[in-house]
Design an enzyme around this catalytic site. Structure first.
Site, mmCIF file in Angstrom:
data_model
loop_
_atom_site.group_PDB
_atom_site.id
_atom_site.type_symbol
_atom_site.label_atom_id
_atom_site.label_comp_id
_atom_site.label_asym_id
_atom_site.label_seq_id
_atom_site.Cartn_x
_atom_site.Cartn_y
_atom_site.Cartn_z
ATOM 1 C CB SER A 1 11.206 -3.651 15.142
ATOM 2 O OG SER A 1 11.033 -3.555 13.800
ATOM 3 C CB SER A 2 9.060 -8.251 18.543
ATOM 4 O OG SER A 2 7.883 -8.438 17.803
ATOM 5 C CB SER A 3 9.103 -9.605 13.295
ATOM 6 O OG SER A 3 8.555 -8.359 13.050
ATOM 7 C CG ASP B 1 11.048 -2.446 11.056
ATOM 8 O OD1 ASP B 1 11.093 -1.199 10.992
ATOM 9 O OD2 ASP B 1 9.978 -3.088 11.033
ATOM 10 C CG HIS C 1 3.426 3.516 6.411
ATOM 11 N ND1 HIS C 1 3.164 2.215 6.048
ATOM 12 C CD2 HIS C 1 2.939 3.661 7.666
ATOM 13 C CE1 HIS C 1 2.525 1.602 7.049
ATOM 14 N NE2 HIS C 1 2.385 2.453 8.043
ATOM 15 C CB THR C 2 9.209 7.084 3.975
ATOM 16 O OG1 THR C 2 9.835 6.781 5.225
ATOM 17 C CG2 THR C 2 8.291 8.276 4.160
ATOM 18 C CG ASP C 3 10.370 1.080 5.221
ATOM 19 O OD1 ASP C 3 9.184 1.154 4.833
ATOM 20 O OD2 ASP C 3 10.773 0.234 6.058
ATOM 21 N N GLY D 1 4.060 -7.304 18.838
ATOM 22 C CA GLY D 1 2.886 -6.558 18.391
ATOM 23 C C GLY D 1 2.884 -5.107 18.841
ATOM 24 N N GLY E 1 4.861 -2.676 17.720
ATOM 25 C CA GLY E 1 5.378 -1.729 16.743
ATOM 26 C C GLY E 1 6.817 -1.347 17.039
HETATM 27 C C1 GLA Z 1 6.689 -1.721 9.627
HETATM 28 C C2 GLA Z 1 7.611 -2.251 8.535
HETATM 29 C C3 GLA Z 1 8.650 -1.207 8.148
HETATM 30 C C4 GLA Z 1 7.987 0.139 7.846
HETATM 31 C C5 GLA Z 1 7.008 0.531 8.952
HETATM 32 C C6 GLA Z 1 6.234 1.771 8.614
HETATM 33 O O1 GLA Z 1 7.412 -1.540 10.805
HETATM 34 O O2 GLA Z 1 8.275 -3.424 8.971
HETATM 35 O O3 GLA Z 1 9.393 -1.665 7.046
HETATM 36 O O4 GLA Z 1 7.364 0.121 6.597
HETATM 37 O O5 GLA Z 1 6.090 -0.513 9.231
HETATM 38 O O6 GLA Z 1 7.068 2.868 8.526
#
Ligand code: GLA
Length: 394
Positions: free
Chosen positions: A122-124, A166, A30-32, A118, A120
């Site tokens: 990053s499938s999307s 991601d 949650h820094t990006d 789902g 986490g």
């Molecule tokens: C998701 C978002 C990313 C990032 C993370 C948390 O994966 O797609 O951009 O913000 O949450 O770090």
């Protein structure tokens, strides 16, 4: 995959296959979207898109996972509205490419993904980047630009205000290294990980409904924190520019919850830097400690964890040979990332699976996270994993 493609679309001319990996974020959560630092690795789990020219002016897409197909006249793509399903990632990307003046021609696409949805991982982003490469079909694009367009698809079309992590690591991941990304300058550097450790992700197998609304809320809370701090220090553009001492000075001027959100982001940026330094001097204990601190901060200050994630992290922390663990990705379900001493993976999987099964009645998936390279065209078709349809036959 080529056979499945031909069964579906008939004999076509040249079929090309593009791959884009999922990712696991080691630290920097949650820094990006606060223009901070992140340290993800691209995974071997990936999305593959096979593509060929379409003879009839339509874009046709088939998802093997969903057993669903969609089609649109290419001329309509720029005006389509989101439909709320997986195809939004493809259309969102197509619209971004069109807006950026790339040519989007009629194509036949077949999608095969090994990145669990789902989770986490990053499938999307994997779907966005592999679709973008298939639609670009060799048109030149700069790597950062490709990541930005794919992020834009998610922000503008899917409607989630995500940061760039991601998509960036999916495009630019490195084999055998993590990628430290500065989300403001969009520069990155490879960070080699010490020998003698293994990175393992454990999937809670849950995704709580809160995830999307809470994500938006957190981005707004961070913007509110930056606004409050800017009144004290006008040069502050985002939480990237805020030190702990500046935050402490500004904290009385903001609601406590906003100050805690900011504290997570500010300390997490610092932890990324400390983790990178620890990795460079092969201080694996310190790396593990920083993961644990990151989780505590996400759990209590940022409040994006959940009972399942906390249980997996606590269970891992109590095991011999586990250097550290934390939730990874957006939170409210999905995966934990665990740093283990090499050679312990099997025992780790057995113990954590039994404990999780006993507590929640669910068997978690466990994934080896070996850093793989970023997206590109697949030249060696043997690299494509078997699809569900094929493996059922064998
Ligand atoms: C998701 C978002 C990313 C990032 C993370 C948390 O994966 O797609 O951009 O913000 O949450 O770090």
């Amino acid at each position: 995959m080529i056979e499945t493609f031909r069964e579906r679309y008939g004999e076509t001319a040249a079929i090309r296959v593009f791959r884009a990996p999922g990712r696991v974020n080691l630290i920097g959560e949650h820094t990006d979207y606060n223009m901070g630092f992140v340290l993800p690795i691209a995974l071997e789990l990936a999305c593959f898109v096979a593509s060929a020219d379409s003879p009839d002016g339509h874009l046709r897409v088939y998802s093997e996972e969903k057993h669903e197909s969609r089609e649109w006249p290419v001329a309509d793509i720029a005006r389509l509205r989101p439909s709320g399903d997986w195809s939004d990632y493809v259309i969102g990307v197509a619209q971004e490419l069109i807006r950026a003046n790339y040519r989007v021609a009629a194509k036949l696409l077949l999608i095969r993904s090994t990145v669990p949805e789902g989770s986490g991982l990053s499938s999307s982003a994997a779907l966005e980047v592999s679709s973008a490469l298939a639609l670009l079909a060799g048109q030149k694009i700069e790597a950062v630009r490709l990541a930005q367009l794919c992020q834009g698809a998610e922000v503008r079309f899917v409607g989630l205000p995500v940061g760039i992590m991601d998509q960036y690591v999916s495009v630019m991941g490195r084999k055998n290294a993590a990628l430290r990304i500065d989300c403001r300058s969009l520069e990155s550097e490879a960070v080699e990980l010490p020998q003698g450790i293994e990175i393992v992700a454990v999937n809670t197998m849950v995704k709580h409904a809160l995830a999307q609304s809470a994500y938006k809320e957190r981005t707004e809370e961070c913007a509110a924190a930056a606004d409050a701090i800017r009144r004290l220090e006008p040069a502050v553009q985002s939480l990237h520019d805020v030190s702990i001492s500046l935050l402490e000075a500004a904290a009385p001027s903001m609601p406590n919850v906003i100050a805690r959100r900011a504290r997570h982001v500010v300390t997490e940026n610092e932890r990324v830097e400390l983790f990178v330094k620890a990795a460079r001097r092969t201080d694996v204990e310190r790396m593990g400690q920083l993961l644990a601190e990151s989780h505590t901060s996400l759990q209590h200050d940022y409040e994006v964890s959940c009972a399942e994630l906390d249980f997996l992290v606590d269970t891992a922390a109590g095991m011999d040979g586990v250097l550290g663990a934390r939730m990874t990705g957006g939170g409210f379900g999905g995966c934990t990332v665990n740093l283990l001493r090499a050679g312990l993976r099997e025992r780790f999987q057995r113990v954590i699976s039994e404990a999780y099964q006993e507590r929640f009645g669910i068997t978690p998936q466990v994934f080896d996270c070996r850093p793989s390279e970023g997206a590109g065209e697949v030249k060696n078709l043997e690299r494509i994993p078997p699809g569900a349809a094929l493996s059922q036959q064998t």
